[in-house]
Design a protein around this motif. Structure first.
Motif, PDB file in Angstrom:
ATOM      1  N   ARG A 144      -2.734 -36.536 -30.868  1.00 27.43           N
ATOM      2  CA  ARG A 144      -4.117 -36.039 -30.838  1.00 27.43           C
ATOM      3  C   ARG A 144      -4.114 -34.560 -30.483  1.00 27.43           C
ATOM      4  O   ARG A 144      -3.612 -34.170 -29.442  1.00 27.43           O
ATOM      5  N   THR A 146      -6.536 -32.712 -29.604  1.00 27.42           N
ATOM      6  CA  THR A 146      -7.323 -32.419 -28.404  1.00 27.42           C
ATOM      7  C   THR A 146      -6.462 -32.516 -27.144  1.00 27.42           C
ATOM      8  O   THR A 146      -6.594 -31.696 -26.241  1.00 27.42           O
ATOM      9  N   ARG A 147      -5.578 -33.511 -27.127  1.00 25.48           N
ATOM     10  CA  ARG A 147      -4.743 -33.695 -25.934  1.00 25.48           C
ATOM     11  C   ARG A 147      -3.764 -32.534 -25.761  1.00 25.48           C
ATOM     12  O   ARG A 147      -3.497 -32.090 -24.650  1.00 25.48           O
ATOM     13  N   LEU A 149      -4.285 -29.490 -26.824  1.00 27.33           N
ATOM     14  CA  LEU A 149      -5.095 -28.350 -26.391  1.00 27.33           C
ATOM     15  C   LEU A 149      -5.461 -28.487 -24.917  1.00 27.33           C
ATOM     16  O   LEU A 149      -5.416 -27.517 -24.162  1.00 27.33           O
ATOM     17  N   ALA A 150      -5.815 -29.715 -24.519  1.00 25.76           N
ATOM     18  CA  ALA A 150      -6.190 -29.948 -23.117  1.00 25.76           C
ATOM     19  C   ALA A 150      -5.037 -29.559 -22.195  1.00 25.76           C
ATOM     20  O   ALA A 150      -5.245 -28.896 -21.185  1.00 25.76           O
ATOM     21  N   ALA A 151      -3.809 -29.959 -22.579  1.00 25.25           N
ATOM     22  CA  ALA A 151      -2.647 -29.627 -21.752  1.00 25.25           C
ATOM     23  C   ALA A 151      -2.457 -28.115 -21.698  1.00 25.25           C
ATOM     24  O   ALA A 151      -2.168 -27.548 -20.640  1.00 25.25           O
ATOM     25  N   ARG A 152      -2.663 -27.458 -22.839  1.00 26.10           N
ATOM     26  CA  ARG A 152      -2.478 -26.000 -22.877  1.00 26.10           C
ATOM     27  C   ARG A 152      -3.488 -25.303 -21.980  1.00 26.10           C
ATOM     28  O   ARG A 152      -3.146 -24.397 -21.222  1.00 26.10           O
ATOM     29  N   VAL A 153      -4.751 -25.749 -22.090  1.00 29.27           N
ATOM     30  CA  VAL A 153      -5.805 -25.142 -21.269  1.00 29.27           C
ATOM     31  C   VAL A 153      -5.505 -25.323 -19.785  1.00 29.27           C
ATOM     32  O   VAL A 153      -5.827 -24.485 -18.959  1.00 29.27           O
ATOM     33  N   MET A 154      -4.844 -26.437 -19.452  1.00 25.11           N
ATOM     34  CA  MET A 154      -4.540 -26.694 -18.049  1.00 25.11           C
ATOM     35  C   MET A 154      -3.266 -25.985 -17.590  1.00 25.11           C
ATOM     36  O   MET A 154      -2.748 -26.259 -16.511  1.00 25.11           O
ATOM     37  N   ALA A 156      -0.144 -25.856 -19.116  1.00 25.67           N
ATOM     38  CA  ALA A 156       1.172 -26.422 -19.398  1.00 25.67           C
ATOM     39  C   ALA A 156       1.927 -25.507 -20.364  1.00 25.67           C
ATOM     40  O   ALA A 156       1.364 -25.064 -21.354  1.00 25.67           O
ATOM     41  N   ARG A 160       6.515 -28.084 -21.456  1.00 16.16           N
ATOM     42  CA  ARG A 160       5.803 -29.139 -20.715  1.00 16.16           C
ATOM     43  C   ARG A 160       4.918 -29.927 -21.661  1.00 16.16           C
ATOM     44  O   ARG A 160       4.768 -31.139 -21.515  1.00 16.16           O
ATOM     45  N   ASP A 164       5.084 -33.716 -21.528  1.00 12.81           N
ATOM     46  CA  ASP A 164       3.949 -34.361 -20.867  1.00 12.81           C
ATOM     47  C   ASP A 164       2.968 -34.977 -21.853  1.00 12.81           C
ATOM     48  O   ASP A 164       2.196 -35.864 -21.487  1.00 12.81           O
ATOM     49  N   VAL A 165       2.949 -34.462 -23.092  1.00 13.44           N
ATOM     50  CA  VAL A 165       1.964 -34.975 -24.042  1.00 13.44           C
ATOM     51  C   VAL A 165       2.613 -35.526 -25.307  1.00 13.44           C
ATOM     52  O   VAL A 165       2.447 -36.696 -25.631  1.00 13.44           O
ATOM     53  N   TRP A 168       4.675 -38.701 -25.004  1.00 15.08           N
ATOM     54  CA  TRP A 168       3.837 -39.865 -24.696  1.00 15.08           C
ATOM     55  C   TRP A 168       2.996 -40.262 -25.894  1.00 15.08           C
ATOM     56  O   TRP A 168       2.787 -41.443 -26.149  1.00 15.08           O
ATOM     57  N   GLU A 169       2.491 -39.254 -26.574  1.00 11.87           N
ATOM     58  CA  GLU A 169       1.679 -39.541 -27.753  1.00 11.87           C
ATOM     59  C   GLU A 169       2.520 -40.240 -28.810  1.00 11.87           C
ATOM     60  O   GLU A 169       2.041 -41.098 -29.538  1.00 11.87           O
TER      61      GLU A 169
END
Lengths: 249, 258
Positions: A144, A146-147, A149-154, A156, A160, A164-165, A168-169
């Protein structure tokens, strides 16, 4: 309870039909022994003969080639999936060799690895690695967005994000690849045991039993090989269910 | 009211350009967002509302122009981003609390500080559901609340909300936005909200930026001078109705004027 009863009834039906065919003498008893005779011959080979050792050898070879296949297929699949442009470039080659019957590669691997354990494990690992690689790459490519992007915004880092994504995805798809991979590894190992310089293993036992007209044992070994394949598949299905608890939710 | 001095601006956009397949979406766009303000961006479909915040959040490169946070680029500041699709934004393999801890771990905070922030958020949002649950076992509203907590955990300089309530039912939306405005105002978090719900934009915002169709310009810049906290009664207050009427009028002209 019902979940076990119905398949058990199906299996009992299969054995009943077999017995009926024996009683009606539909085939020469040498070619089609009774279920009881098959069971006795097999049990005897397990307790007094080499069958337990054969089973152990086949399991070891399959597990070993599966582990090698995972060691190559998972990281390479993740890497290729993360760089889609590279994957597109090698996709044809991966697909081609994935579709090539691994048994056709025996002569090549015999030249590369010689007659011995190495060849059996290498061919099986090669076949399984491509299946695992393909699934891992697709798992990552279908991650996904979005996931990620979410990790990048946070905050990572790219590495990572991979661990981290993406990993798992891709995990549900990787496990699907592992399940197909281990089944394929078993198929290749059994064939290799028949034809390339073996003295043991289920494949060797089947072909020896056949050539010595020990048909009871031959059927028994086929069932043992079947049970092994079934259990390997079941193990991975249970692993998927237990470990990938979030799949499809 | 829009004379924002450089020191007051949490976010400044200058000369922004962005085109998709040769079609300009932004062509020399400028914007200043005052620290502590909640800015709602409202405009017709495809005018690039999400594109704007994605560029500001560093998720999408701009063709030209600068987007600065008090003089720094997005890589040098902490931001928070709440995605529209919470199902695809949370990590389903981590428990809800672990999702919220994730950005704090990335910041390298000490365990005690991470727990302090988590507890503060739980208190602020009066969370009563079990944060040890996996996201998929929570309701949609609870999942989006976890997303919001995760974005706020880093104490962002700017929080971006991309249609955060559009996938939720009305009842959940009402309670969640009441809670959100309290927390944002208490924490003085500078926020940019993209929404396609006019009522929601007005209720949550200090200021509404009305955008035109592409190439996108500011059609109107409206201060929402309604008292905080804004409650159900606010929706029928005369100045709320007046602002809504003005926005609708601008919106109709912005859409028609294309």
């Amino acid at each position: 309870m019902r979940g076990i009863l119905v398949p058990a009834a199906g299996a009992a039906g299969f054995v009943a039909l077999w017995w009926l065919a024996v009683l009606l003498r539909l085939a020469d008893p040498v070619l089609l022994p009774s279920p009881l005779e098959t069971f006795n011959d097999t049990a005897k080979s397990f307790t007094q003969g080499p069958l337990l050792h054969d089973l152990w050898r086949t399991v070891t070879r399959t597990v070993l080639s599966f582990l090698v296949a995972c060691g190559i297929g998972v990281p390479l699949g993740l890497l290729l999936g993360a760089k889609e442009s590279i994957y597109r470039a090698v996709e044809f080659v991966v697909d081609f060799f994935r579709s090539t019957p691994a048994s056709a590669l025996f002569p090549l691997f015999l030249i590369l690895f010689g007659v011995g354990e190495g060849t059996k494990i290498a061919v099986a690992a090669f076949g399984a690695a491509l299946v695992i690689l393909f699934n891992a790459a697709y798992g990552v490519m279908n991650a996904r967005r979005t996931r990620l992007l979410a990790a990048r915004v946070m905050g990572a880092s790219p590495l990572r994000v991979v661990f981290d994504v993406m990993l798992w995805e891709a995990m549900p798809q990787i496990l699907v690849g592992m399940r197909s991979g281990v089944s394929l590894a078993l198929v290749i190992v059994v064939v290799a045991e028949m034809f390339i310089g073996s003295t043991d293993g289920l494949g060797q036992r089947v072909i020896v039993a056949q050539s010595l007209f020990e048909s009871g044992l031959m059927y028994g070994v086929i069932f043992v090989a079947g049970a092994l394949g079934y259990l390997l598949n079941l193990t991975f299905l249970l692993l998927e269910k237990r470990f990938i608890h979030w799949a499809g939710k | 009211m829009n004379a924002i001095t450089p020191r007051e601006a949490a976010l400044s956009v200058r000369g922004l350009r962005k085109a998709f397949a040769g079609v300009p979406v932004y062509d020399g766009f400028a914007l200043d967002v005052k620290r502590g303000d909640i800015l709602a961006i409202f405009g017709p479909n495809g005018c690039g509302k999400s594109t704007l915040i994605n560029m500001a959040a560093g998720l999408l490169p701009a063709d030209a122009g600068e987007i600065l946070y008090d003089g720094r680029t997005v890589d040098e500041v902490r931001i928070g981003y709440v995605f529209q699709n919470y199902r695809e934004a949370l990590f389903p393999w981590r428990r809800a609390a672990e999702n919220i801890r994730y950005p704090l771990r990335r910041m390298g905070l000490k365990r005690a500080e991470i727990e302090r922030r988590l507890e503060a958020l739980v208190a602020d949002f009066r969370v009563r559901f079990d944060l040890n649950a996996y996201p998929y076992s929570l309701s949609g509203g609870q999942q989006q609340l976890v997303s919001i907590m995760r974005a706020l955990a880093v104490e962002p300089e700017v929080l971006f909300l991309d249609e955060p309530f559009s996938a939720l039912d009305y009842e959940t939306t009402l309670s969640l936005r009441t809670l959100l405005q309290q927390v944002l105002k208490a924490r003085k978090t500078t926020t940019i909200l993209v929404s396609h719900d006019l009522e929601e934009s007005i209720v949550l915002a200090d200021r509404i930026l009305m955008l035109t169709r592409r190439p996108t310009l500011v059609a109107d810049d409206i201060a929402v001078e309604l008292a905080w906290p804004r409650e159900a009664a606010t929706l029928s207050a005369p100045n709320f109705v007046a602002i809504k009427a003005r926005c609708l009028d601008v919106f109709t002209r912005a859409v028609a004027g294309a």
